[in-house]
Scaffold this active site. Structure first.
Site, PDB file in Angstrom:
ATOM      1  N   GLY A  42       0.920  -1.245  -0.087  1.00 25.28           N
ATOM      2  CA  GLY A  42       0.097   0.044   0.059  1.00 25.28           C
ATOM      3  C   GLY A  42       0.695   1.245  -0.044  1.00 25.28           C
TER       4      GLY A  42
ATOM      5  N   ASN B  20      -8.246   3.366   8.596  1.00 23.99           N
ATOM      6  CA  ASN B  20      -7.782   2.303   9.042  1.00 23.99           C
ATOM      7  C   ASN B  20      -7.804   2.449  10.720  1.00 23.99           C
ATOM      8  OD1 ASN B  20      -5.941   4.433   8.285  1.00 23.99           O
ATOM      9  ND2 ASN B  20      -4.420   3.464   9.555  1.00 23.99           N
TER      10      ASN B  20
ATOM     11  N   GLN C  80      -7.904  -0.398   3.401  1.00 27.46           N
ATOM     12  CA  GLN C  80      -8.741  -1.350   4.522  1.00 27.46           C
ATOM     13  C   GLN C  80     -10.014  -1.462   3.788  1.00 27.46           C
ATOM     14  OE1 GLN C  80      -7.893  -2.144   7.377  1.00 27.46           O
ATOM     15  NE2 GLN C  80      -6.123  -1.104   7.738  1.00 27.46           N
TER      16      GLN C  80
ATOM     17  N   SER D 259      -3.562  -3.243  -0.758  1.00 25.79           N
ATOM     18  CA  SER D 259      -2.305  -4.092  -0.087  1.00 25.79           C
ATOM     19  C   SER D 259      -2.688  -5.558   0.292  1.00 25.79           C
ATOM     20  CB  SER D 259      -1.704  -3.362   1.257  1.00 25.79           C
ATOM     21  OG  SER D 259      -0.761  -4.031   1.849  1.00 25.79           O
TER      22      SER D 259
ATOM     23  N   HIS E 219      -1.236  -7.851   2.488  1.00 27.27           N
ATOM     24  CA  HIS E 219      -1.258  -8.304   3.789  1.00 27.27           C
ATOM     25  C   HIS E 219      -2.331  -8.132   4.517  1.00 27.27           C
ATOM     26  CE1 HIS E 219       0.222  -4.808   6.231  1.00 27.27           C
ATOM     27  NE2 HIS E 219       0.633  -4.486   5.331  1.00 27.27           N
TER      28      HIS E 219
ATOM     29  N   THR F 232      12.771  -7.536 -10.272  1.00 25.70           N
ATOM     30  CA  THR F 232      12.333  -8.805 -10.770  1.00 25.70           C
ATOM     31  C   THR F 232      11.116  -9.209 -10.048  1.00 25.70           C
ATOM     32  OG1 THR F 232      14.595  -9.738 -10.794  1.00 25.70           O
ATOM     33  CG2 THR F 232      12.895 -11.327 -10.514  1.00 25.70           C
TER      34      THR F 232
ATOM     35  N   CYS G 146       4.110   6.452  21.592  1.00 23.25           N
ATOM     36  CA  CYS G 146       4.979   7.027  22.223  1.00 23.25           C
ATOM     37  C   CYS G 146       6.241   7.089  21.840  1.00 23.25           C
ATOM     38  CB  CYS G 146       5.388   6.329  23.743  1.00 23.25           C
ATOM     39  SG  CYS G 146       6.028   7.352  24.856  1.00 23.25           S
TER      40      CYS G 146
HETATM   41  C1  LIG Z   1      -1.745  -0.597   5.911  1.00 25.93           C
HETATM   42  C2  LIG Z   1      -2.177   0.469   5.144  1.00 25.93           C
HETATM   43  C3  LIG Z   1      -1.456   1.152   4.238  1.00 25.93           C
HETATM   44  C4  LIG Z   1       0.022   0.649   4.036  1.00 25.93           C
HETATM   45  O1  LIG Z   1       0.187  -0.580   3.362  1.00 25.93           O
HETATM   46  P1  LIG Z   1       1.428  -1.580   3.328  1.00 25.93           P
HETATM   47  O2  LIG Z   1       1.229  -2.673   2.318  1.00 25.93           O
HETATM   48  O3  LIG Z   1       1.653  -1.971   4.663  1.00 25.93           O
HETATM   49  O4  LIG Z   1       2.533  -0.597   2.908  1.00 25.93           O
HETATM   50  C5  LIG Z   1      -1.896   2.123   3.568  1.00 25.93           C
HETATM   51  N1  LIG Z   1      -2.898   2.456   3.845  1.00 25.93           N
HETATM   52  C6  LIG Z   1      -3.712   2.172   4.796  1.00 25.93           C
HETATM   53  C7  LIG Z   1      -5.312   2.853   4.929  1.00 25.93           C
HETATM   54  C8  LIG Z   1      -3.428   1.126   5.471  1.00 25.93           C
HETATM   55  O5  LIG Z   1      -4.339   0.570   6.308  1.00 25.93           O
END
Ligand SMILES: *Cc1c(COP(=O)(O)O)cnc(C)c1O
Length: 415
Positions: A89, A175, A203, A223, A225, A261, A349
């Protein structure tokens, strides 16, 4: 780090052997879907460079192109070639701002509109362009986190230099608080003055229906993950005719837009995760909305004087963000962790000073509520029993921390 945090971390180490593991931080990341894991293990033997001309290379490339189709279907893109694979993302969002940096001035458009509640990778990218002389506006949101559409319309008014706007970037779902924005509405306003529209849908995908055609966007970020796939892989959708500029230069992969790659395993895992996300979307979101409501109602009933952040109706089915005035978010988080409950707080923090969540501050709740907030984000493995366990453990924690905070002056950090 404060003494309080240190003491809690030490206690956490001591009892880590026999506590349950209740993961409620799916907005931070998700575990691999078992079927994605299985597919990826099988695919580990696909090692060839997907850009190689030989047979093994072509086979690897075929798998990449199947994944591209699977990802394009997840967001309703009719042309798989509108999907560019990236490292995630953050990279996708940075690519869009790089595009604005290069193409904005060429078309005499050096204004960029975004919101005050974006992910840091958008905020920081926008600030960098601001430093380079772009006129960037961070539009405000209402108390429930929805973009002020009249402020957007005003900023896009042709009479008010609306035609100088190159890019409007508004996240589809937040998020931290889960608020869903009216991206189709944003796109209508932006298109009327010829501006490009980007939405960070990281999200949103997999949690609510996402359709690039219905939304009318030029760019959409995903994204892997966050949808039960591997980390380090993502995608950017680019509509036909929209310009796009490379962030990483080198080989000719991804039509020269993203050198490097091919990440075979990541891309194939993404394809599988996208296929499953689409398949499970409806079941998951209905079930998670039920669990979220159970958690919300339970907290409201058991803990006095709280504030539920985010939108009452336009919210992600899995996300519940609650402020507990009189208790610090970080202390709540660590106390929950001691009970085996993994949640999250919007604040961190950093170098001795607690920064309140920029998202909550933008909703106008004030620093005390912004400091005492906890995000519970549920996922496909969450159960009713887990929610009930949280409802058993959370109220006494808040009670204890509130008692504690009245004994001491409210300090952001102790050192
Ligand atoms: C997690 C997140 C990202 C970042 O994605 P990554 O794959 O971890 O770099 C960007 N935008 C939002 C809203 C996210 O929740």
């Amino acid at each position: 780090m404060s003494w309080k945090v240190r003491r809690m971390m030490a206690a956490r180490e001591e009892n880590s052997m026999d506590r349950p593991f209740i993961y409620m931080d799916y907005n931070a990341t998700t575990p691999l879907h078992p079927e994605v894991m299985r597919a990826m293990v099988e695919d580990l033997e696909v090692f060839a460079n997907a850009s190689s001309m030989h047979e093994a290379g072509r086979r690897a490339r075929d798998r990449v192109e199947v994944a591209r189709i699977q990802v394009s279907r997840l967001v309703g893109a009719s042309d798989p070639l509108s999907i560019y694979f990236t490292s995630g993302g953050s990279e996708s969002n940075n690519t869009v701002f790089e595009t604005a940096r290069v193409y904005g001035p060429r078309s005499g458009r050096k204004r960029i509109l975004t919101t005050a509640i974006e992910h840091p990778c958008v905020i920081e990218s926008a600030k960098r362009l601001q430093d380079e002389g772009f006129e960037v506006e961070f539009l405000g949101v209402d108390p429930m986190g929805r973009l002020d559409m009249s402020a957007l319309a005003d900023a896009l008014d042709p009479g008010r230099r609306g035609r100088e706007v190159f890019l409007v970037s508004v996240m589809m779902a937040n998020n931290e608080i889960g608020t869903i924005e009216d991206i189709a509405g944003v796109a209508r306003l932006a298109k009327a003055v010829g501006a490009r529209v980007h939405t960070d849908a990281t999200q949103a995908v997999g949690k609510i229906p996402v359709d690039v055609v219905a939304l009318g966007v030029d760019y959409l970020t995903m994204s892997c993950h966050k949808i039960y796939g591997p980390k380090g892989i993502g995608a950017l959708y680019v509509a036909k005719g929209a310009p796009v500029e490379a962030l990483i230069h080198g080989g000719h992969q991804e039509k020269g837009i993203r050198a490097g790659t091919y990440n075979n395993q990541g891309i194939m895992g993404f394809g599988k995760a996208a296929e499953l996300a689409l398949l499970e979307l409806e079941d998951n979101s209905t079930r998670l909305e039920g669990l979220r409501e159970r958690l919300r109602e339970g907290i409201v009933a058991a803990v006095p004087d709280i504030h539920v952040n985010g939108h009452v109706t336009h919210h992600l089915p899995n996300t519940l963000n609650v402020s507990f005035p009189g208790a610090e978010g970080e202390a709540i988080l660590l106390s929950l962790d001691l009970e085996g409950i993994e949640a999250s707080t919007g604040s961190a923090c950093a170098s001795g000073s607690l920064e309140p969540s920029h998202v909550l501050m933008a909703t106008g709740v004030g620093p005390e509520l912004a400091h005492g907030s906890i995000r519970f984000s549920l996922g496909r493995s969450s159960t009713e029993a887990e929610v009930d366990y949280v409802l058993e453990k959370l109220p006494p924690i808040i009670k204890r921390l509130r008692r504690f905070s009245t004994l001491r002056p409210k300090a952001a950090c102790d050192d």
